[in-house]
Write a protein that holds these residues in place. Structure first.
Motif, PDB file in Angstrom:
ATOM      1  N   SER A 169     -17.863   1.802 -18.295  1.00 38.99           N
ATOM      2  CA  SER A 169     -18.453   2.264 -19.552  1.00 38.99           C
ATOM      3  C   SER A 169     -19.351   3.465 -19.304  1.00 38.99           C
ATOM      4  CB  SER A 169     -19.265   1.142 -20.205  1.00 38.99           C
ATOM      5  OG  SER A 169     -18.489  -0.030 -20.347  1.00 38.99           O
ATOM      6  N   GLY A 170     -20.192   3.363 -18.276  1.00 39.81           N
ATOM      7  CA  GLY A 170     -21.070   4.466 -17.931  1.00 39.81           C
ATOM      8  C   GLY A 170     -20.284   5.693 -17.483  1.00 39.81           C
ATOM      9  N   LEU A 171     -19.242   5.467 -16.692  1.00 42.91           N
ATOM     10  CA  LEU A 171     -18.407   6.575 -16.229  1.00 42.91           C
ATOM     11  C   LEU A 171     -17.759   7.291 -17.407  1.00 42.91           C
ATOM     12  CD1 LEU A 171     -17.192   7.930 -13.625  1.00 42.91           C
ATOM     13  CD2 LEU A 171     -15.202   6.450 -13.994  1.00 42.91           C
ATOM     14  N   ALA A 172     -17.257   6.538 -18.358  1.00 46.17           N
ATOM     15  CA  ALA A 172     -16.605   7.131 -19.528  1.00 46.17           C
ATOM     16  C   ALA A 172     -17.591   7.969 -20.331  1.00 46.17           C
ATOM     17  CB  ALA A 172     -15.996   6.034 -20.404  1.00 46.17           C
ATOM     18  N   ALA A 173     -18.772   7.411 -20.607  1.00 51.29           N
ATOM     19  CA  ALA A 173     -19.763   8.151 -21.387  1.00 51.29           C
ATOM     20  C   ALA A 173     -20.191   9.426 -20.663  1.00 51.29           C
ATOM     21  CB  ALA A 173     -20.978   7.273 -21.663  1.00 51.29           C
ATOM     22  N   TYR A 174     -20.409   9.325 -19.367  1.00 53.46           N
ATOM     23  CA  TYR A 174     -20.920  10.445 -18.581  1.00 53.46           C
ATOM     24  C   TYR A 174     -19.910  11.591 -18.500  1.00 53.46           C
ATOM     25  CZ  TYR A 174     -23.792  12.549 -14.863  1.00 53.46           C
ATOM     26  OH  TYR A 174     -24.601  13.377 -14.114  1.00 53.46           O
ATOM     27  N   ILE A 175     -18.644  11.247 -18.246  1.00 51.87           N
ATOM     28  CA  ILE A 175     -17.619  12.277 -18.089  1.00 51.87           C
ATOM     29  C   ILE A 175     -17.120  12.792 -19.433  1.00 51.87           C
ATOM     30  CG2 ILE A 175     -15.207  12.627 -17.403  1.00 51.87           C
ATOM     31  CD1 ILE A 175     -15.778  11.173 -14.833  1.00 51.87           C
ATOM     32  N   LYS A 194     -21.223  18.702 -30.648  1.00 49.32           N
ATOM     33  CA  LYS A 194     -22.272  17.678 -30.527  1.00 49.32           C
ATOM     34  C   LYS A 194     -22.811  17.265 -31.891  1.00 49.32           C
ATOM     35  CE  LYS A 194     -25.974  21.049 -29.825  1.00 49.32           C
ATOM     36  NZ  LYS A 194     -26.932  21.606 -28.850  1.00 49.32           N
ATOM     37  N   HIS A 195     -22.559  18.087 -32.909  1.00 42.25           N
ATOM     38  CA  HIS A 195     -23.041  17.762 -34.253  1.00 42.25           C
ATOM     39  C   HIS A 195     -22.011  16.963 -35.059  1.00 42.25           C
ATOM     40  CE1 HIS A 195     -26.344  20.378 -33.372  1.00 42.25           C
ATOM     41  NE2 HIS A 195     -25.601  21.469 -33.352  1.00 42.25           N
ATOM     42  N   LEU A 196     -20.821  16.749 -34.496  1.00 44.28           N
ATOM     43  CA  LEU A 196     -19.787  15.977 -35.188  1.00 44.28           C
ATOM     44  C   LEU A 196     -19.963  14.495 -34.900  1.00 44.28           C
ATOM     45  CD1 LEU A 196     -16.626  18.204 -34.531  1.00 44.28           C
ATOM     46  CD2 LEU A 196     -18.156  18.216 -36.522  1.00 44.28           C
ATOM     47  N   PRO A 197     -19.702  13.640 -35.860  1.00 39.10           N
ATOM     48  CA  PRO A 197     -19.894  12.194 -35.664  1.00 39.10           C
ATOM     49  C   PRO A 197     -19.124  11.629 -34.473  1.00 39.10           C
ATOM     50  CG  PRO A 197     -19.582  12.677 -37.990  1.00 39.10           C
ATOM     51  CD  PRO A 197     -19.320  13.957 -37.266  1.00 39.10           C
ATOM     52  N   ASP A 198     -17.904  12.168 -34.238  1.00 42.44           N
ATOM     53  CA  ASP A 198     -17.098  11.672 -33.118  1.00 42.44           C
ATOM     54  C   ASP A 198     -17.123  12.611 -31.928  1.00 42.44           C
ATOM     55  OD1 ASP A 198     -15.666  13.771 -34.100  1.00 42.44           O
ATOM     56  OD2 ASP A 198     -13.754  12.710 -34.247  1.00 42.44           O
ATOM     57  N   GLY A 199     -18.012  13.604 -31.970  1.00 42.79           N
ATOM     58  CA  GLY A 199     -18.106  14.557 -30.872  1.00 42.79           C
ATOM     59  C   GLY A 199     -16.912  15.480 -30.746  1.00 42.79           C
ATOM     60  N   GLY A 200     -16.007  15.459 -31.728  1.00 46.39           N
ATOM     61  CA  GLY A 200     -14.810  16.292 -31.664  1.00 46.39           C
ATOM     62  C   GLY A 200     -13.935  15.983 -30.464  1.00 46.39           C
ATOM     63  N   LEU A 201     -14.061  14.761 -29.949  1.00 45.05           N
ATOM     64  CA  LEU A 201     -13.441  14.411 -28.672  1.00 45.05           C
ATOM     65  C   LEU A 201     -11.921  14.550 -28.688  1.00 45.05           C
ATOM     66  CD1 LEU A 201     -14.601  13.483 -25.955  1.00 45.05           C
ATOM     67  CD2 LEU A 201     -14.079  11.136 -26.625  1.00 45.05           C
ATOM     68  N   THR A 202     -11.308  14.192 -29.806  1.00 43.56           N
ATOM     69  CA  THR A 202      -9.842  14.221 -29.866  1.00 43.56           C
ATOM     70  C   THR A 202      -9.312  15.405 -30.675  1.00 43.56           C
ATOM     71  OG1 THR A 202      -9.904  12.661 -31.744  1.00 43.56           O
ATOM     72  CG2 THR A 202      -9.608  11.748 -29.530  1.00 43.56           C
ATOM     73  N   LYS A 203     -10.150  16.407 -30.905  1.00 46.83           N
ATOM     74  CA  LYS A 203      -9.671  17.611 -31.576  1.00 46.83           C
ATOM     75  C   LYS A 203      -8.755  18.424 -30.658  1.00 46.83           C
ATOM     76  CE  LYS A 203     -13.206  18.525 -35.075  1.00 46.83           C
ATOM     77  NZ  LYS A 203     -12.238  18.675 -36.190  1.00 46.83           N
ATOM     78  N   LYS A 204      -9.030  18.386 -29.367  1.00 50.17           N
ATOM     79  CA  LYS A 204      -8.259  19.175 -28.401  1.00 50.17           C
ATOM     80  C   LYS A 204      -7.481  18.312 -27.411  1.00 50.17           C
ATOM     81  CE  LYS A 204     -10.052  23.119 -29.869  1.00 50.17           C
ATOM     82  NZ  LYS A 204      -9.264  24.217 -30.473  1.00 50.17           N
ATOM     83  N   PHE A 205      -7.899  17.059 -27.243  1.00 52.25           N
ATOM     84  CA  PHE A 205      -7.282  16.186 -26.249  1.00 52.25           C
ATOM     85  C   PHE A 205      -6.931  14.839 -26.881  1.00 52.25           C
ATOM     86  CE2 PHE A 205     -10.899  18.544 -24.323  1.00 52.25           C
ATOM     87  CZ  PHE A 205     -10.174  19.472 -23.595  1.00 52.25           C
ATOM     88  N   LEU A 254      -6.638  10.618 -26.315  1.00 51.99           N
ATOM     89  CA  LEU A 254      -7.350   9.629 -25.503  1.00 51.99           C
ATOM     90  C   LEU A 254      -6.589   9.321 -24.222  1.00 51.99           C
ATOM     91  CD1 LEU A 254      -8.833   7.094 -28.097  1.00 51.99           C
ATOM     92  CD2 LEU A 254     -10.042   8.798 -26.724  1.00 51.99           C
ATOM     93  N   ASP A 255      -5.270   9.344 -24.284  1.00 54.20           N
ATOM     94  CA  ASP A 255      -4.489   9.108 -23.062  1.00 54.20           C
ATOM     95  C   ASP A 255      -4.784  10.178 -22.021  1.00 54.20           C
ATOM     96  OD1 ASP A 255      -3.250   6.745 -23.755  1.00 54.20           O
ATOM     97  OD2 ASP A 255      -1.456   7.701 -24.559  1.00 54.20           O
ATOM     98  N   GLN A 256      -4.844  11.429 -22.432  1.00 52.93           N
ATOM     99  CA  GLN A 256      -5.161  12.505 -21.490  1.00 52.93           C
ATOM    100  C   GLN A 256      -6.537  12.294 -20.866  1.00 52.93           C
ATOM    101  OE1 GLN A 256      -4.589  15.839 -24.294  1.00 52.93           O
ATOM    102  NE2 GLN A 256      -3.111  16.700 -22.848  1.00 52.93           N
ATOM    103  N   LEU A 257      -7.509  11.993 -21.695  1.00 53.21           N
ATOM    104  CA  LEU A 257      -8.880  11.839 -21.210  1.00 53.21           C
ATOM    105  C   LEU A 257      -9.017  10.633 -20.294  1.00 53.21           C
ATOM    106  CD1 LEU A 257     -10.739  12.639 -24.557  1.00 53.21           C
ATOM    107  CD2 LEU A 257     -10.563  14.127 -22.549  1.00 53.21           C
ATOM    108  N   ILE A 258      -8.340   9.554 -20.643  1.00 53.55           N
ATOM    109  CA  ILE A 258      -8.440   8.344 -19.818  1.00 53.55           C
ATOM    110  C   ILE A 258      -7.631   8.481 -18.538  1.00 53.55           C
ATOM    111  CG2 ILE A 258      -7.989   5.854 -19.757  1.00 53.55           C
ATOM    112  CD1 ILE A 258      -8.693   5.778 -22.730  1.00 53.55           C
TER     113      ILE A 258
END
Length: 509
Positions: free
Chosen positions: A361-367, A380-391, A393-397
């Motif tokens: 969990s810590g590794l995921a949050a940190y990276i 950083k101002h988006l509710p979901d951090g824009g995490l999946t706008k460019k990637f 979840l499979d790629q990130l994981i």
């Protein structure tokens, strides 16, 4: 009745009142005039001070930097040993096939850790990613990792390219090597691709087929070699201090020579950019061309030039790109906000490594926080951090799994401590001119921007800078097509440059 004396006061006392009023009005006028002159004087004084400071910086730069003798590159030990001493007597230089393996026991342990995670501290009201990775979003990411990420399918995907290992200077080094199938007349060029932190070889999976497939307008294609940096993923970490980017470049040169490539092209971002820049600096006769998507030159002279630009931006940077550098107050505020991780990893890598290596969990949050704010800072101002706008979840994981399955987060962040050490800084490779033809791709949301005038302080044969109006730090991962196009264009320019140089030499003879 005199309106200026409504109470009808007469005589000497009335005269006194009138004179006092006149005096007060004059005093107020004088004070206003004095204030205006004081303001003008203060502004003028500030302008004079700024001009003097700017002049001093310019003179120091002019006489200390432009007139100094170029430094020569240091000579590094090509055989410096980074592995256990006892392995020196049993050296094995063979190249062995390798497979990514997510063992059932590892996957079971990972899922148990994810399911037993403690309850998250809820985010503050109205806060998205401004305080770091939002715990509500993290809960969704971890749920996907535990219940929806298909471990066997992703393992198969990661093995879709040929992987190998070989021992370099005492460390078992992992790399991907993809050779293209070509027809007669198509030249195959060796290209070394180097990742950084918190990335991995996974960043290059989408670009590999783009680089190894013949293009209609080119008569060449690439054989790509993509190593895991020492201490990252499937490559072993050093057992003693000192393995910074410059000495990693020695290992990369040895790796390429073992694979039969004395001369080759290089490309890198993040720490990869430091490694390939070191290769181009230390071994200019062997590096045919240097492409980077994180072009940075850090010397006292480039710092002075940057400061000078804060007084006269147009002297340093094109007007339309000035906002990528100035005001410096904005840049320094960004450094303070986003680079805390660097200080921690450069000073106490093993401490932070304990926490991250023990907690998925810590590794995921940190990276993953970096894949949000380093892609577009305003995410950083988006509710979901824009995490999946460019990637996805499979790629990130996939990238997380390379760190988690190998327990390599601690050895990876040690690179910061090695690179910031006094011994490494004494090499001062940034001050050594690099004659290798160089090409820079500069994404809009990269962590920092430097214009050609600064980059040429080191990269004397900077052929081009491709300035993007989009894109972030992980450009190979985010925009592989754009990066591939740029690499082909750069290598074509490198080849032309070498042909022209050869003609010049022939003419002189």
């Amino acid at each position: 009745m005199d309106t200026r004396n409504p109470r009808g006061v007469t005589g000497a006392f009335a005269d006194f009142i009138r004179e006092n009023r006149i005096s007060n009005r004059r005093s107020r006028v004088d004070r206003r005039e004095n204030w205006e002159w004081a303001t003008i004087f203060k502004m003028s004084k500030n302008l004079v001070v700024l001009s003097v400071l700017g002049g001093i910086v310019f003179l120091v730069y002019r006489y200390s930097c432009q007139n100094c003798q170029p430094r020569k590159p240091p000579t590094l030990d090509m055989n410096e040993w980074w592995g256990p001493e006892h392995l020196k007597t049993v050296r094995d230089e063979s190249v062995k096939p390798f497979k990514v393996n997510f063992t059932p026991d590892m996957v079971k342990d990972l899922k148990e850790r994810l399911s037993k995670a403690r309850k998250w501290t809820p985010p503050l009201e109205g806060v998205a990613f401004e305080y770091g990775f939002n715990s509500k979003v993290l809960e969704k990411v971890l749920d996907y990792w535990r219940n929806s990420y298909k471990f066997e399918e992703r393992e198969k995907f990661l093995n879709s390219y040929p992987h190998f290992t070989t021992s370099i200077q005492g460390l078992n080094m992992h790399f991907i090597r993809v050779k293209p199938d070509v027809t007669k007349g198509v030249e195959v060029l060796p290209l070394l691709l180097v990742h950084g932190w918190p990335g991995s070889v996974r960043e290059f999976y989408e670009i590999i087929p783009m680089l190894t497939t013949k293009r209609p307008d080119r008569n060449f294609v690439f054989e790509v070699v993509i190593p895991s940096l020492p201490g990252y993923g499937f490559s072993e970490g050093a057992v003693r201090p000192g393995l910074g980017a410059a000495k990693i470049s020695v290992m990369m040169k040895n790796l390429m020579q073992r694979l039969g490539h004395k001369k080759f092209y290089v490309q890198g971002g993040d720490w990869g950019s430091a490694v390939v820049a070191s290769l181009a600096t230390l071994y200019p006769e062997d590096i045919l061309g240097h492409h980077t998507n994180f072009a940075v030159v850090q010397t006292s002279c480039t710092l002075m030039k940057t400061i000078l630009g804060s007084f006269y931006p147009s002297w340093v940077v094109d007007d339309k790109l000035a906002d990528r550098m100035y005001p410096l107050s904005k840049f320094f505020a960004y450094i303070m906000e986003e680079f805390g991780y660097m200080h921690l990893q450069a000073t106490k890598p093993d401490t932070v490594g304990v926490a991250l290596n023990d907690s998925p969990s810590g590794l995921a949050a940190y990276i993953l926080e970096k894949f949000s704010t380093w892609t577009v800072s305003d995410y950083k101002h988006l509710p979901d951090g824009g995490l999946t706008k460019k990637f996805t979840l499979d790629q990130l994981i996939d990238n997380l799994m390379i760190y988690w399955s190998t327990s390599s987060i601690t050895t990876s962040v040690r690179l910061y401590a090695e690179e910031m050490s006094a011994k490494n800084r004494a090499l001062d490779l940034g001050s050594v001119p690099t004659p290798v033809p160089t090409w820079a791709l500069q994404a809009k949301y990269e962590l920092m921007y430097q214009p050609p005038g600064i980059l040429k302080e080191k990269f004397t044969n900077l052929l081009n800078t491709t300035v993007l109006e989009e894109g972030g730090h992980f450009i190979a991962f985010e925009m592989p097509g754009v990066l591939a196009d740029d690499i082909f264009a750069a290598v074509s320019a490198f080849r032309d440059w070498h042909r022209n140089k050869a003609k010049e030499v022939k003419t002189e003879l």
